[in-house]
Design a protein around this motif. Sequence first.
Motif, short mmCIF file in Angstrom:
data_model
loop_
_atom_site.label_atom_id
_atom_site.label_comp_id
_atom_site.label_asym_id
_atom_site.label_seq_id
_atom_site.Cartn_x
_atom_site.Cartn_y
_atom_site.Cartn_z
N ASN A 186 36.18 -11.35 -10.86
CA ASN A 186 35.51 -12.09 -9.79
C ASN A 186 34.26 -11.37 -9.32
N TYR A 187 34.33 -10.04 -9.25
CA TYR A 187 33.15 -9.27 -8.84
C TYR A 187 31.99 -9.54 -9.80
N ARG A 188 32.25 -9.40 -11.10
CA ARG A 188 31.19 -9.61 -12.08
C ARG A 188 30.68 -11.04 -12.04
N LEU A 189 31.60 -11.99 -11.86
CA LEU A 189 31.22 -13.40 -11.83
C LEU A 189 30.29 -13.70 -10.67
N TRP A 190 30.68 -13.32 -9.45
CA TRP A 190 29.91 -13.70 -8.26
C TRP A 190 28.62 -12.91 -8.13
N GLU A 191 28.61 -11.66 -8.60
CA GLU A 191 27.36 -10.91 -8.59
C GLU A 191 26.37 -11.55 -9.56
N SER A 192 26.85 -11.96 -10.73
CA SER A 192 25.98 -12.61 -11.70
C SER A 192 25.47 -13.95 -11.17
N VAL A 193 26.33 -14.68 -10.45
CA VAL A 193 25.89 -15.94 -9.83
C VAL A 193 24.75 -15.67 -8.85
N GLY A 194 24.86 -14.57 -8.10
CA GLY A 194 23.79 -14.18 -7.18
C GLY A 194 22.48 -13.93 -7.91
N PHE A 195 22.56 -13.23 -9.06
CA PHE A 195 21.36 -13.00 -9.87
C PHE A 195 20.76 -14.33 -10.34
N VAL A 196 21.61 -15.21 -10.87
CA VAL A 196 21.13 -16.50 -11.41
C VAL A 196 20.41 -17.30 -10.34
N ILE A 197 21.00 -17.38 -9.15
CA ILE A 197 20.38 -18.15 -8.06
C ILE A 197 19.06 -17.51 -7.63
N ALA A 198 19.07 -16.18 -7.46
CA ALA A 198 17.87 -15.47 -7.00
C ALA A 198 16.70 -15.66 -7.98
N PHE A 199 16.99 -15.50 -9.27
CA PHE A 199 15.93 -15.69 -10.26
C PHE A 199 15.59 -17.17 -10.43
N GLY A 200 16.60 -18.02 -10.24
CA GLY A 200 16.41 -19.46 -10.44
C GLY A 200 15.44 -20.08 -9.46
N TYR A 201 15.51 -19.69 -8.19
CA TYR A 201 14.59 -20.28 -7.21
C TYR A 201 13.33 -19.44 -7.00
#
Length: 458
Positions: A387-402
């Motif tokens: 879960n840690y790896r999943l949600w941290e990666s989601v944070g990266f995706v969103i930050a770079f995405g917008y």
Amino acid sequence: MERNLKNVLVISFGFLLLFTAYGGLQSLQSSLHSEEGLGVASLSVLYAALILSSMFLPPVLIKKLGCKWTIAGSMCCYIAFSLGNFYASWYTLIPTSVILGLGGAPLWSAKCTYLTIAGNSYAEKAGKNGKDIINQYFGVFFLIFQSSGIWGNLISSLIFSQASNKVEISEENLACCGAHDCLTDATNNTGSAEPSNSLIYTLLGIYTASGVLAVLLIVIFLDQIKSDQAETEKEILETPSFWSTFLATFQHLKDKRQCLLIPLTMYSGFEQGFLSGDYTKAYVTCALGIHYVGYVMICFSAVNSLCSLLFGKISQFTGRKLLFALATVTNTACIIALLLWKPHPKQLAVFFVFPALWGLSDAVWQTQTNGLYGVLFEKHTEAAFANYRLWESVGFVIAFGYSTKLQVYIKLYILLSVLVLSMVTYGVVEYLEAKSSPGTPTATKKENVGPLTQETPM
């Protein structure tokens, strides 16, 4: 030299060479490929692929290829990304970002498996405690690996500082830097920011060669896992089936403490994404030139490494709450200051103050959040760290995405909002823990866990 230690050093220096290249490239993506947001889009795609890779590939590849060849093959995925940067376009950079993302999780999982097997093997022969030897091996690895952030950025800055086309940046162009950026390719409008193709190709050539050397080092000098270690390998790889692991990751969300920690975990991705994707472009490259990006990120890496070591040691005396409070105050102050500050070349020192303070805060987010997961979910560590790896990666995706869609000041407000939410939900977790176990000390320890927490990225 004891053979297992030799193998640890081979892996460590292999990763050092590989991430010297990748770390430098990641810091430069938003500045080198700013047209239509190609650079940050590639990073967003990369982390999305990394999420999928984490779920599917590591156990399969390690079982089929073994640790050595999984490491070597995954390193080739990083080389592909370096090659994609030579002729950067949507048709080259995005596919190679996917390839790198898919190779990231197997690379780190194979490394962790190999070091664990080597540690247990040596401990058995020497009659020592396996955990102690494994911790020593991981300590050696991260001691060497963490310096990659310094060397990769140093190389880029030294090369780009050779540019002969440096000119004074006009006040008109400087007005487009900082929190209220003009949402244009300001980096291309500033005369000093665009290095020549020959310098870019020189840098990419060095980075690619560094990756190739990493692969050769692993292929030639890393020993295969011996047959007498097969049982150890079998035990490590005898994990539940993919679907049971996949379901366990999401079933772990039934624990309300895990749900409450999602904002804090995602914030780790948000804040790292902002520094490497937005600060480097809208502040450093825009006002100083791309040749300063490496020096600024060296400052971040150095402070981060030193503080990670320091906070890991002192957390047993201070407790995690005080350190989280320190990081919150520091990050909040930085965000507010970045909203107000108008970057100007005459304020050179200020450009380094922000990444230094950001490195201090990030050291807390990494060491203490990992430690918190280890303490709270001691009986379900695999699902918890998935879960840690999943949600941290989601944070990266969103930050770079917008990143290319919003002005910097809006991204700073988003960052501040997520930070506030993170601290509120974290406070609830601490309250629930205190309520369920009154009298139990809350000081935590630094855990040797999760490869993605040490990347920076990867």
